[in-house]
Design an enzyme around this catalytic site. Structure first.
Site, PDB file in Angstrom:
ATOM      1  N   GLU A  42       5.633  61.407  54.705  1.00 19.00           N
ATOM      2  CA  GLU A  42       5.699  62.614  55.528  1.00 19.00           C
ATOM      3  C   GLU A  42       4.376  63.385  55.502  1.00 19.00           C
ATOM      4  O   GLU A  42       3.969  63.962  56.511  1.00 19.00           O
ATOM      5  CB  GLU A  42       6.849  63.514  55.056  1.00 19.00           C
ATOM      6  CG  GLU A  42       8.237  62.967  55.361  1.00 19.00           C
ATOM      7  CD  GLU A  42       8.493  62.800  56.846  1.00 19.00           C
ATOM      8  OE1 GLU A  42       7.932  63.580  57.654  1.00 19.00           O
ATOM      9  OE2 GLU A  42       9.251  61.880  57.218  1.00 19.00           O
ATOM     10  N   CYS A 197      10.448  59.496  81.295  1.00 15.77           N
ATOM     11  CA  CYS A 197      11.722  60.117  81.671  1.00 15.77           C
ATOM     12  C   CYS A 197      12.711  59.126  82.262  1.00 15.77           C
ATOM     13  O   CYS A 197      13.928  59.287  82.136  1.00 15.77           O
ATOM     14  CB  CYS A 197      11.478  61.257  82.657  1.00 15.77           C
ATOM     15  SG  CYS A 197      10.426  62.579  82.014  1.00 15.77           S
ATOM     16  N   CYS A 200      14.765  57.760  79.510  1.00 15.37           N
ATOM     17  CA  CYS A 200      15.206  58.721  78.499  1.00 15.37           C
ATOM     18  C   CYS A 200      16.701  58.982  78.628  1.00 15.37           C
ATOM     19  O   CYS A 200      17.182  59.335  79.712  1.00 15.37           O
ATOM     20  CB  CYS A 200      14.432  60.036  78.646  1.00 15.37           C
ATOM     21  SG  CYS A 200      14.960  61.297  77.454  1.00 15.37           S
ATOM     22  N   CYS A 206      18.444  67.168  80.830  1.00 17.78           N
ATOM     23  CA  CYS A 206      17.134  67.735  80.517  1.00 17.78           C
ATOM     24  C   CYS A 206      16.715  68.672  81.643  1.00 17.78           C
ATOM     25  O   CYS A 206      16.499  68.239  82.791  1.00 17.78           O
ATOM     26  CB  CYS A 206      16.101  66.620  80.344  1.00 17.78           C
ATOM     27  SG  CYS A 206      14.420  67.232  80.082  1.00 17.78           S
TER      28      CYS A 206
END
Length: 258
Positions: A42, A197, A200, A206
């Site tokens: 991380e 998109c 997606c 969205c």
């Protein structure tokens, strides 16, 4: 920051289902609950893309397989293995945090305690807590801000509101899959430029996509005007081929490097 009244379950459930089928599952730091390995990954992933991190992570873990190995190493050795990743303060913080962990004799378990380690902010602490301990915590890095900003068409997203929104969207189960799904969505589909998109799974709700304004959201914050500095570099070499080297102070840019 006003968010449309959308069912939060759709967002979480859709992300979880998509991550299971299309997300990333073979990263070298996945498939473990070992907090040390997750923490290192991380920290490396802060401001650095996954593809760049993978070989550095593998070499780093070979050199420092346990937190005590990292704590006992000298800083120059650690920074040598960090060389090429950039943002060297992350390497220095990692070294200091390892020493703190070894000194206290245990690895912090809660998101709040993890934030007390050098270089660990709220989002990083949440990711470690989720992946290592299965705790309920929300992440909010740059990718997640972009996903939320587009999905909810947020005009002026402020951090306080975004944190509240991120926490409200947390599912009751499968927090690890959901969290990884958020990361994968921002990295693989909902990218800064040319978002994908068409493939997606969130597109049906969205708000930025439905408005045809994916490039508008999230609204960019006003950039800080940076001042310019000009530096001159002097290289001194003796006739017998020796160079004069100076170590930079630990604080500041390139701290601790020659």
């Amino acid at each position: 920051m006003n968010c449309p009244a959308l069912p939060s379950t759709f967002f979480a459930q859709t992300l979880v289902a998509w991550q299971r089928q299309h997300g990333r599952h073979e990263l070298p730091w996945q498939g473990t609950r070992e907090p040390y390995r997750i923490w290192v990954s991380e920290i490396m992933l802060q401001q650095t893309q996954v593809g760049t991190v993978i070989p550095f992570y593998q070499r780093f873990m070979t050199a420092f397989p346990e937190v005590i190995d990292l704590a006992r190493a000298d800083l120059e050795t650690v920074l040598g293995h960090w060389s090429g990743l950039g943002y060297y303060a992350r390497g220095r913080h990692l070294h200091r945090a390892a020493q703190k962990i070894v000194q206290q004799g245990f690895f912090p378990r809660s998101s709040e305690e993890l934030q007390k380690l050098p270089g660990v902010g709220r989002s990083t602490a949440a990711a470690i807590a989720v992946f290592a301990y299965g705790q309920r915590a929300a992440i909010l890095d740059g990718n997640v801000k972009r996903v939320l900003g587009r999905f909810f068409a947020l005009d002026t997203p402020e951090d306080a509101g975004l944190w509240a929104l991120a926490e409200s969207l947390l599912p009751d189960r499968e927090l690890e899959t959901y969290t990884q799904g958020l990361m994968d969505m921002g990295s693989l589909l909902c990218t800064r430029t040319r978002p994908r998109c068409a493939v997606c799974p969130l597109q049906t709700q969205c708000q930025a996509y439905l408005r045809g304004e994916t490039q508008r959201y999230p609204t960019a914050r006003r950039k800080t005007v940076r001042s310019e500095r000009h530096h001159r570099l002097l290289l001194l070499c003796t006739p017998d081929g020796r160079w004069l080297m100076e170590k930079r102070p630990i604080p500041g840019v390139w701290g601790g490097l020659w």
